[in-house]
Design an enzyme around this catalytic site. Structure first.
Site, PDB file in Angstrom:
ATOM      1  N   ARG A  78       1.039   0.030  10.881  1.00 41.27           N
ATOM      2  CA  ARG A  78       1.647  -0.978  10.005  1.00 41.27           C
ATOM      3  C   ARG A  78       3.044  -0.482   9.614  1.00 41.27           C
ATOM      4  NH1 ARG A  78       1.096  -1.657   3.807  1.00 41.27           N
ATOM      5  NH2 ARG A  78       2.353  -3.526   3.590  1.00 41.27           N
ATOM      6  N   HIS A 122       9.096  -5.534   2.681  1.00 39.23           N
ATOM      7  CA  HIS A 122       8.645  -4.380   1.897  1.00 39.23           C
ATOM      8  C   HIS A 122       9.840  -3.941   1.037  1.00 39.23           C
ATOM      9  CE1 HIS A 122       5.413  -1.051   1.901  1.00 39.23           C
ATOM     10  NE2 HIS A 122       6.281  -0.707   0.956  1.00 39.23           N
ATOM     11  N   GLU A 167       2.967  -6.164  -1.654  1.00 39.03           N
ATOM     12  CA  GLU A 167       2.919  -5.957  -3.105  1.00 39.03           C
ATOM     13  C   GLU A 167       3.965  -6.775  -3.868  1.00 39.03           C
ATOM     14  OE1 GLU A 167       3.061  -1.785  -3.960  1.00 39.03           O
ATOM     15  OE2 GLU A 167       1.368  -1.297  -2.690  1.00 39.03           O
ATOM     16  N   ASN A 297      -3.920  -2.950  -0.926  1.00 41.79           N
ATOM     17  CA  ASN A 297      -3.427  -1.587  -1.145  1.00 41.79           C
ATOM     18  C   ASN A 297      -4.165  -1.034  -2.348  1.00 41.79           C
ATOM     19  OD1 ASN A 297      -1.659  -2.080   0.907  1.00 41.79           O
ATOM     20  ND2 ASN A 297       0.202  -2.009  -0.338  1.00 41.79           N
ATOM     21  N   TYR A 299      -5.041   2.414  -4.717  1.00 41.93           N
ATOM     22  CA  TYR A 299      -4.752   3.808  -5.058  1.00 41.93           C
ATOM     23  C   TYR A 299      -5.571   4.323  -6.231  1.00 41.93           C
ATOM     24  CZ  TYR A 299      -0.837   3.596  -1.869  1.00 41.93           C
ATOM     25  OH  TYR A 299      -0.084   3.462  -0.732  1.00 41.93           O
ATOM     26  N   GLU A 355      -3.158   0.012   2.627  1.00 44.50           N
ATOM     27  CA  GLU A 355      -2.646   1.304   2.153  1.00 44.50           C
ATOM     28  C   GLU A 355      -3.719   1.978   1.312  1.00 44.50           C
ATOM     29  OE1 GLU A 355       1.055   1.291  -0.049  1.00 44.50           O
ATOM     30  OE2 GLU A 355       1.955  -0.129   1.353  1.00 44.50           O
TER      31      GLU A 355
END
Ligand code: IFM
Length: 454
Positions: A78, A122, A167, A297, A299, A355
């Site tokens: 990606r 991005h 995002e 994504n 985290y 991600e």
């Protein structure tokens, strides 16, 4: 006890990067200036005073980097396209040299049997568009559709996985609301407008990509956080609902046809005095264009606590939790919870973790090895959670580690390393970390042996 965890046979194993974070060559071959070029060149904006001017020099070393991906056994990669490399002014004149670069990259990936996943945006908006007001203006959304058309017309015969935005919450609220990302503006109303136009442009671009790239899968990537109340108190529940609305539902609901959540609309008005006057008739239908997949994504989680001083003491005790170098709590079960929620609440056709990864300080041992055991453990725990979700019926189709290599971590500059490949930013030498070797084995075996309690 050692348990072998095996993923579905067509599960896609990948790694992710983004243009500004790795490419460098910020003003080469006709590329225009982006808001991140301008922002990072402004003194005081980046923690270590660095810029993405050179970054990982991937623009010149892309072949070597593709070989590295092949060594890892990556099945998918990606990456994002730099909009000002293609359209230096944001719209109008196309820079063929910019398109040629991505053309070669895509061919190089396919020659190595690596599936390209292209992210169109991005965060590196052409500065020229920012000079007109940027994402808070509807014209930025219109320009994005032109850009999506140019790129998908050129690459759409070979690229079959497209991500419109990465995002949008970060692009809108960190860029225009808090000002810690480019373009560094602090105006909540502008941030709300920016978020709206990002979503609108996503809907428009989805249709354009489909017409240029038959049989393509089109999606969007969101940063989603599992928000948990710190205690069972009603106040903490209310705080959790607000944060969840702001970070998750504000994007998920309109994308999946539910419109903007009314409680968040009211909260924006009450707390920030922000309205939705920028919304025009038909916009909500456009941004709800059916998508083929959602990129998630993941985290960390967020523990929400009401700010009132008389509120009950924290009942979620995070003192024993592990935190990454970003200060983010390591919370793999929250990935499981989010995936379950996405599946059961939004009925999404396919989900990819686009991600997941961690910044930890790396040190090079005397023998030259980088034994990043904490990163390895982080990845393993999150893959375990992803596997559990698949067992529960979640249509999770692939996983992209963030990141393939250490890179420019936005306002933190080069102070945070997320890579499974170490980059020496003085020499540009790449070196596989222990986590990279482990990931290579995971891909080869389509799973891993999980030690309970480890
Ligand atoms: O580096 C970023 C990436 O660009 C977007 N998602 C989060 C990563 C880590 O902060």
């Amino acid at each position: 006890m050692n348990e072998m965890i095996t993923f579905p046979k067509d599960f896609l194993w990948g790694a992710a990067t983004s243009a500004y974070q790795i490419e460098g060559a910020w003003d080469e071959d006709g590329k225009g200036e982006s808001i991140w070029d301008r922002f990072s060149h402004t003194p005081g904006k980046i923690m270590d005073g660095s810029t993405g001017d050179v970054a990982c020099d991937h623009y010149h070393r892309w072949e070597q980097d593709l070989d590295l991906m092949q060594t890892l056994g990556l099945q998918a990669y990606r990456f994002s396209i730099s909009w000002p490399r293609i359209l230096p002014d944001g719209r109008g004149q196309v820079n063929q040299k910019g398109l040629d670069f991505y053309d070669r990259l895509v061919d190089g990936l396919l020659q190595r049997h690596i599936t390209p996943f292209v992210t169109l945006y991005h965060w590196d908006l052409p500065q020229r568009l920012q000079d007109e007001g940027g994402w808070p203006q509807r014209s930025a959304a219109e320009a994005f559709v032109h850009y999506a058309d140019v790129v998908s017309a050129r690459l759409g015969d070979r690229v079959k996985h497209w991500i419109t935005h990465n995002e949008p919450w970060v692009a809108a609220f960190l860029g225009y609301g808090m000002g810690v990302h480019a373009p560094g503006i602090q105006d909540f109303q502008l941030a709300v407008n920016a978020a709206h136009h990002l979503l609108l442009s996503h809907g428009w671009a989805t249709e354009v990509i489909r017409s240029n790239s038959p049989h393509a899968q089109v999606g969007i990537t969101l940063n989603l956080n599992d928000v948990v109340p710190a205690s069972p108190s009603a106040l903490d529940y209310a705080a959790a609902r607000e944060i969840d609305g702001f970070t998750n539902r504000w994007f998920l609901d309109p994308i999946f046809g539910r419109g903007y959540p009314p409680d968040v609309v009211a909260w924006f008005q009450r707390v920030h005095g922000a309205d939705l006057q920028c919304v025009q008739d038909g916009d909500m239908d456009i941004m709800a264009a059916p998508i083929d997949f959602l990129g998630h994504n993941y985290y960390t989680r967020t523990v929400a606590r009401d700010a009132a001083p008389e509120n009950a003491p924290r009942s979620i005790d995070t003192t024993d939790s592990e935190f990454t170098e970003m200060g983010w709590e390591v919370a793999p079960r929250s990935l499981f919870r989010m995936l379950i929620r996405l599946h059961y609440h939004y009925q999404i056709p396919h989900i990819y973790i686009t991600e997941n990864g961690a910044a930890f300080p790396d040190s090079i041992s005397e023998d030259g090895d980088i034994r990043d055991t904490r990163r390895l453990a982080y990845l393993q725990a999150h893959l375990q959670a992803a596997h559990d979700a698949i067992q529960c019926g979640v249509p999770l189709r692939g996983y992209f580690v963030w990141s393939l290599m250490d890179n420019f971590e936005w306002s933190f500059g080069y102070t945070k390393r997320f890579g499974i490949v170490y980059v020496d930013f003085d020499t540009q030498e790449r070196r596989l970390k222990q986590s990279g070797r482990w990931y290579r084995q995971v891909i080869a075996e389509n799973g891993f042996r999980f030690r309970n309690g480890s």
